[in-house]
Design an enzyme around this catalytic site. Structure first.
Site, PDB file in Angstrom:
ATOM      1  N   ASN A 144       0.880  -1.090  -0.079  1.00  0.00           N
ATOM      2  CA  ASN A 144       0.177  -0.099   0.057  1.00  0.00           C
ATOM      3  C   ASN A 144       0.857   1.216   0.046  1.00  0.00           C
ATOM      4  OD1 ASN A 144      -0.364   2.098   2.509  1.00  0.00           O
ATOM      5  ND2 ASN A 144       0.073   0.145   3.462  1.00  0.00           N
ATOM      6  N   PHE A 148      -1.176   8.477   4.333  1.00  0.00           N
ATOM      7  CA  PHE A 148      -1.872   9.328   5.299  1.00  0.00           C
ATOM      8  C   PHE A 148      -3.201   9.717   4.659  1.00  0.00           C
ATOM      9  CE2 PHE A 148       2.039   9.955   8.169  1.00  0.00           C
ATOM     10  CZ  PHE A 148       1.993   8.522   8.628  1.00  0.00           C
ATOM     11  N   SER A 210       6.086   5.564   8.278  1.00  0.00           N
ATOM     12  CA  SER A 210       5.382   5.085   6.942  1.00  0.00           C
ATOM     13  C   SER A 210       6.270   5.442   5.947  1.00  0.00           C
ATOM     14  CB  SER A 210       4.132   5.807   6.891  1.00  0.00           C
ATOM     15  OG  SER A 210       3.655   5.698   5.668  1.00  0.00           O
ATOM     16  N   ASN A 212       5.267   6.194   2.977  1.00  0.00           N
ATOM     17  CA  ASN A 212       4.528   6.653   1.915  1.00  0.00           C
ATOM     18  C   ASN A 212       4.162   8.319   2.084  1.00  0.00           C
ATOM     19  OD1 ASN A 212       3.945   4.130   0.829  1.00  0.00           O
ATOM     20  ND2 ASN A 212       2.507   3.768   2.516  1.00  0.00           N
ATOM     21  N   THR A 213       4.814   8.718   3.108  1.00  0.00           N
ATOM     22  CA  THR A 213       5.051  10.144   3.163  1.00  0.00           C
ATOM     23  C   THR A 213       6.287  10.819   3.067  1.00  0.00           C
ATOM     24  OG1 THR A 213       2.736  10.490   4.504  1.00  0.00           O
ATOM     25  CG2 THR A 213       4.386  12.328   4.689  1.00  0.00           C
ATOM     26  N   LYS A 248       6.324   4.092  16.721  1.00  0.00           N
ATOM     27  CA  LYS A 248       6.302   3.200  15.725  1.00  0.00           C
ATOM     28  C   LYS A 248       7.639   3.068  14.698  1.00  0.00           C
ATOM     29  CE  LYS A 248       3.000   0.410  12.685  1.00  0.00           C
ATOM     30  NZ  LYS A 248       1.617   0.140  12.568  1.00  0.00           N
ATOM     31  N   ASN A 279       6.539  -1.162  11.360  1.00  0.00           N
ATOM     32  CA  ASN A 279       5.793  -0.523   9.992  1.00  0.00           C
ATOM     33  C   ASN A 279       5.965  -1.663   8.901  1.00  0.00           C
ATOM     34  OD1 ASN A 279       3.880   0.916   8.489  1.00  0.00           O
ATOM     35  ND2 ASN A 279       4.576   2.791   9.899  1.00  0.00           N
TER      36      ASN A 279
END
Length: 392
Positions: A144, A148, A210, A212-213, A248, A279
């Site tokens: 994925n 966010f 994450s 993805n940011t 995390k 993560n």
């Protein structure tokens, strides 16, 4: 003509989702709590939809109470207490599933011992362009790059406040905090999250891992992490916020980066109460399904299992067992859960296995874990924590 075709496509999509919802409702009514039904019928029907649509449908079914209750009467053996929080069992839903706190009660009814919502950002944001979720069924995995996507602090806080006031459930709720994509002062976003949710969260999670940011993971670097945690702890102390704070981490950290983090979080000014490990990974370890291996994003599910458990063991040793750990990554069985507990995790979360096997996976894992704890002679979950680790 183009407009008419576009409307027809939307109508077809609506029919697909509605038809699937009706099918699931009938199935649930007839095969209440039947694991084989979910595995052979319900989940394959769900998986006819693209992953993100299926995700949204799953949230709606939980929100509307159309998912049957699981086993919520757990044995005393599964009860555990951590940081003054009493958990009816150690199996939780990881962040990323119920991003906007819409399905907390439904997840509680499925038998989870706790639910972590989010990641939540201060202001609403759409996240990354679609498609941004990909199934790898042969690997029991998902990639994925949601980025966010969030409805923002205000809406999510209102939902949690309403749930708390209704007092329908005593389930423990963690609030996973993220930063907006274009925020320059990351600390300000996280500090505002601590202040906003302090009256509805049982614990907080600072998500700096994450993939993805853009540049988010740089906040795991020693100096940046020190500055961030110092700012967060300052507001916690000045506002007398006692809510436990978890950090995390990503599984893709070097040995030196892990040691730097271990040093930072044991310093009084930059301490945390616990870690969540781990993560999603940006690596693609030995995938069977190579169709999506070049897609950017975080890989979760079975391929992350060993990576996560190894990281739990490593960080448990680096912190000498003094920092509680929540283990997450590739949990599909009671054996997987116990392996993480014996590596050093006090609690365990899942996500991807739920998307593949549905609500029965929760009771299955709890039953298997309970049986394994009995078989190996443990009197509690806490007794098994770190048993595979020798701290020197």
């Amino acid at each position: 003509m183009a407009s008419w075709l576009n409307n027809m496509e939307k109508f077809k999509s609506l029919l697909a989702v509605t038809g699937c919802a009706v099918t699931m409702f009938v199935g649930v009514s007839i095969y209440n709590k039947n694991e084989k039904f979910y595995k052979k019928v319900a989940m394959p029907i769900i998986h006819l939809l693209d992953p993100e649509t299926a995700h949204k449908l799953g949230i709606k079914l939980l929100k509307w109470g159309l998912v049957p209750k699981g086993n919520t009467t757990d044995s005393k053996l599964l009860e555990t207490t951590l940081l003054r929080m009493k958990f009816r069992n150690p199996i939780g839903m990881a962040a990323g599933f119920d991003k906007h706190a819409e399905a907390v009660q439904g997840l509680s009814n499925c038998g989870f011992g706790f639910v972590e919502i989010g990641s939540v950002t201060p202001e609403p944001q759409e996240g990354n362009p679609k498609p941004r979720v990909f199934r790898l069924p042969e690997d029991k995995a998902t990639i994925n790059r949601y980025g966010f996507n969030s409805e923002g602090y205000s809406i999510v806080w209102s939902r949690l406040k309403k749930l708390r006031e209704a007092k329908e459930s005593d389930i423990i709720i963690g609030v996973n905090l993220g930063k907006n994509k274009n925020t320059e002062d990351a600390a300000e976003d996280y500090v505002n999250g601590i202040k906003t949710f302090s009256d509805v969260a049982d614990y907080f999670v600072i998500n700096v891992s994450s993939p993805n940011t853009p540049n988010l993971r740089t906040l795991q670097r020693k100096q940046k992490l020190e500055d961030l945690l110092a700012a967060i702890n300052k507001i916690r102390e000045s506002s007398n916020i006692k809510t436990p704070l978890f950090l995390k981490l990503a599984p893709d950290l070097s040995s030196q980066e892990r040691q730097d983090i271990a040093d930072v979080i044991q310093n009084n000014k930059t301490k945390v109460d616990g870690l969540i490990l781990c993560n999603t990974t940006i690596n693609r370890p030995n995938l069977i399904n190579t169709n999506y291996e070049n897609e950017t994003g975080g890989l979760s599910g079975a391929p992350l299992n060993y990576i996560s458990t190894t990281m739990i063991s490593d960080m448990y040793k680096r912190t000498k067992g003094t920092i509680p750990i929540i283990g997450v990554g590739g949990v599909f069985s009671g054996e997987d859960a116990l392996a993480k507990i014996k590596a050093g995790a006090s609690l365990v979360q899942l996500y991807t296995s739920y998307t593949y096997y549905g609500p029965p996976i929760v009771s299955k894992i709890k039953t298997e874990l309970n049986d394994l704890l009995k078989k190996e002679g443990y009197n509690s979950v806490a007794d098994a924590v770190g048993k595979n680790n020798i701290i020197k």
